[in-house]
Design an enzyme around this catalytic site. Structure first.
Site, PDB file in Angstrom:
ATOM      1  N   ASP A 236     -60.326  40.065  17.729  1.00 42.47           N
ATOM      2  CA  ASP A 236     -59.199  38.613  16.764  1.00 42.47           C
ATOM      3  C   ASP A 236     -59.755  37.326  17.976  1.00 42.47           C
ATOM      4  O   ASP A 236     -59.647  36.089  17.275  1.00 42.47           O
ATOM      5  CB  ASP A 236     -58.479  39.005  17.180  1.00 42.47           C
ATOM      6  CG  ASP A 236     -57.889  39.478  15.628  1.00 42.47           C
ATOM      7  OD1 ASP A 236     -58.758  39.886  14.372  1.00 42.47           O
ATOM      8  OD2 ASP A 236     -56.991  40.042  14.744  1.00 42.47           O
TER       9      ASP A 236
ATOM     10  N   GLY B  31     -84.060  11.379  -2.547  1.00 37.39           N
ATOM     11  CA  GLY B  31     -84.345  12.334  -3.574  1.00 37.39           C
ATOM     12  C   GLY B  31     -84.755  11.172  -4.042  1.00 37.39           C
ATOM     13  O   GLY B  31     -86.227  12.249  -4.275  1.00 37.39           O
ATOM     14  N   LEU B  32     -84.724   9.886  -4.215  1.00 43.15           N
ATOM     15  CA  LEU B  32     -85.900   9.526  -4.845  1.00 43.15           C
ATOM     16  C   LEU B  32     -87.001   9.475  -4.354  1.00 43.15           C
ATOM     17  O   LEU B  32     -88.541   8.455  -4.480  1.00 43.15           O
ATOM     18  CB  LEU B  32     -84.909   7.726  -5.356  1.00 43.15           C
ATOM     19  CG  LEU B  32     -85.727   6.840  -5.441  1.00 43.15           C
ATOM     20  CD1 LEU B  32     -85.981   6.776  -6.854  1.00 43.15           C
ATOM     21  CD2 LEU B  32     -85.607   4.824  -5.162  1.00 43.15           C
TER      22      LEU B  32
ATOM     23  N   ASP C 271     -77.719  -1.537  -4.314  1.00 47.57           N
ATOM     24  CA  ASP C 271     -77.711   0.245  -4.080  1.00 47.57           C
ATOM     25  C   ASP C 271     -77.364   0.545  -5.477  1.00 47.57           C
ATOM     26  O   ASP C 271     -77.642   2.394  -5.393  1.00 47.57           O
ATOM     27  CB  ASP C 271     -76.940   0.543  -2.490  1.00 47.57           C
ATOM     28  CG  ASP C 271     -78.179  -0.500  -1.469  1.00 47.57           C
ATOM     29  OD1 ASP C 271     -78.742   0.163  -1.379  1.00 47.57           O
ATOM     30  OD2 ASP C 271     -76.861  -0.903  -1.089  1.00 47.57           O
TER      31      ASP C 271
END
Ligand code: SF4
Length: 547
Positions: free
Chosen positions: A36, A422-423, A287
């Protein structure tokens, strides 16, 4: 018992370690088997702490189970006090040690130590890390501040007229998601309305600091998961009110300032008028292209998901399509928030269930933990991390709070960039067959590495007067025409013209790709003998090249 590959929270003694490691001058003796000790690595590797946590493990082994493990605990505790000389000692057991029922609290008491001992009873098989941190902090506060509590029925004295209002910041721990920077940001925020911070706890607090918690006028609950239980006790015992709003996002920061001003009896007007964050304007300006109406799925700990959903909907114009938490203790708050968005909250600590829901909802952005980051990556969806469980990248070297005005800036950057990326991916896909963007052409930004040579012409002039590279589109056109020879109606290429609406729609496309969008759309129209390019043609071409 359920074995998992990933888990949102560790066992409750890890929560206790987060409190012990955050504090100074304390030591935690943990009855635990050899293996542990792994928990140390959470702090030294993930958080990159320069010291081991202040924890002594008894590290009993299988062969010790037949002998006196209780004696082992007593020896370890006495030696730890001797060696580390803490102001207070915490004692408890890990999951495995809980099963041998040695009662660390009773054993430590039997040692007759001359310092405060805080026994921690953390049921490992029914509770988890955040509960463990909350219970530990509460027990520490109760043990150390308790002796200074006013007698029952005694009213709290009024603050002298010339004294500045003061508060404590409760909840930040080691291994907390941006806790280090949130403390700095909220301290600045409070100073902006004339409120002084007396004690921050448990982060960097000593036992002596906990003993004077009752001196402040009120408490700020930064993270309810960890501080709510202690704040509730301080309210009952010292009649100290506490805040209920977590200042993550512009709206919540404003509400927080208003709530604090009320508790402190000060005017929040000047601080509210300043509101120095770029988020509100940027999210309404250019934006917003990346934001408005985007479908987001939100999952994490209770306080961060409630805040994130509000920012997503009210400040960035997203549509919240899913909301959930792994924090069972915060289930009620998250359910209430979800109802406000017309949703049913997902309350689970099973990441496979979360993955299933993300797959079913098909969001465009996931706001989650490191677990959801992995899930989103697999599904090809953008993701920003908003909550613990933490990863090494959640401890940036730079200042990156989530709370207050600067926190809102950090959130804007972190959430919007995955959508912009992403764009970018989408555009690269759309123009992948273009003469400049195809794989053979090489990157236009690569200079000497690029296959194309010669001076770069400005975008508009390249559109107007194609250079030698037009050899490739000519070939493409020839190929396109060749492939059209089997279709009688496309044997004669037509010169398409742009309707006014289509021209205007084209004008909305960023300038750096507008020329390519024009050429691809015309090629698409030519291949189909479309003579007039309408808005519909433009989007059909976009869909075609984006496949
Ligand atoms: S038994 Fe508890 S402490 Fe040990 S590895 Fe499992 S969760 Fe961690």
């Amino acid at each position: 018992m359920q074995l998992t590959v990933w888990t949102y929270e560790g066992p409750p003694h890890v929560g206790a370690m987060r409190v012990a490691t955050a504090m100074r001058e304390v030591h935690y003796v943990l009855h635990a088997p050899q293996g542990d000790t792994y928990a140390d690595l959470l702090f030294t590797m993930i958080e990159r702490r320069d010291r081991r946590p202040p924890v002594t493990y008894t590290t009993f082994q299988a062969r010790d189970l037949g002998s006196d493990t209780a004696e082992l605990f007593k020896t370890a505790a006495a030696e730890a006090v001797e060696r580390f000389q803490p102001q207070a000692l915490m004692v408890g057991a890990s999951c495995t040690a809980e099963l041998i029922q040695d009662d660390p609290g009773g054993l430590a008491k039997a040692l007759g130590l001359s310092l405060p001992v805080v026994p921690l009873e953390l049921p490992s098989y029914s509770k988890k890390e955040n509960w463990g941190a909350a219970e530990t902090f509460y027990q520490m506060v109760r043990t150390l501040a308790g002796p200074n509590a006013p007698a029952p029925g005694v009213t709290r004295p009024e603050r002298p007229a010339d004294a500045r209002p003061s508060c404590n910041l409760l909840g930040p721990t080691a291994l907390g998601f941006r806790h280090r920077d949130d403390v700095l940001e909220v301290t600045k925020l409070l100073q902006s309305i004339g409120v002084e911070v007396q004690v921050v706890a448990p982060l960097n607090a000593t036992p002596a600091d906990l003993a004077r918690l009752g001196d402040a006028d009120f408490n700020v609950v930064l993270y309810p998961e960890i501080a709510q239980t202690a704040a509730g006790w301080l309210k009952r015992t010292f009649r100290q009110p506490h805040t209920t709003v977590v200042p993550i996002g512009i709206g919540a920061t404003r509400d927080f300032l208003a709530e604090v001003a009320e508790l402190a009896g000060v005017d929040p007007g000047p601080a509210l008028a300043g509101a120095p964050s770029r988020l509100p304007w940027w999210s309404r300006s250019i934006d917003s292209t990346y934001l408005t109406g985007k479908r987001v799925f939100v999952f994490g700990d209770g306080c961060h998901v409630v805040a994130a959903a509000r920012i997503a909907r009210e400040e960035l114009g997203f549509e919240v399509v899913g909301l959930g938490t792994y924090s069972r203790e915060m289930a009620r708050e998250v359910r209430t928030a979800a109802e406000g968005y017309g949703l049913e909250a997902l309350i689970t600590d099973d990441y496979l269930e979360v993955e299933e829901q993300i797959e079913a909802l098909q969001p465009e952005l996931v706001l989650g933990t490191q677990m959801e980051r992995h899930i989103a990556k697999r599904l090809g969806v953008g993701c920003a991390v908003i909550s613990a469980p933490v990863h090494v990248q959640d401890f940036p070297a730079r200042y990156a709070p989530q709370m207050g005005w600067e926190g809102a800036n950090v959130i804007f950057d972190t959430w919007v960039h995955p959508l912009m990326m992403g764009l970018e991916e989408h555009l690269l896909g759309m123009f992948r067959e273009d003469f400049e963007f195809n794989d053979e052409a090489g990157g236009s930004h690569l200079g000497h590495g690029s296959k194309r040579s010669g001076p770069e012409a400005p975008v508009e002039s390249r559109e107007a007067a194609p250079g030698p590279e037009t050899a490739i589109p000519q070939t493409s056109t020839a190929e396109a025409m060749a492939s059209q020879t089997t279709t009688p109606e496309t044997t004669t290429p037509v010169a398409p013209f742009w309707t006014a609406e289509a021209e205007s729609e084209l004008g909305k496309i960023p300038f750096f790709v507008r020329g390519k969008a024009r050429r691809n759309t015309e090629r698409f129209a030519n291949q189909r003998s479309i003579s007039a390019i309408t808005v519909e043609t433009l989007y059909d071409a976009k869909a075609h090249f984006g496949k």
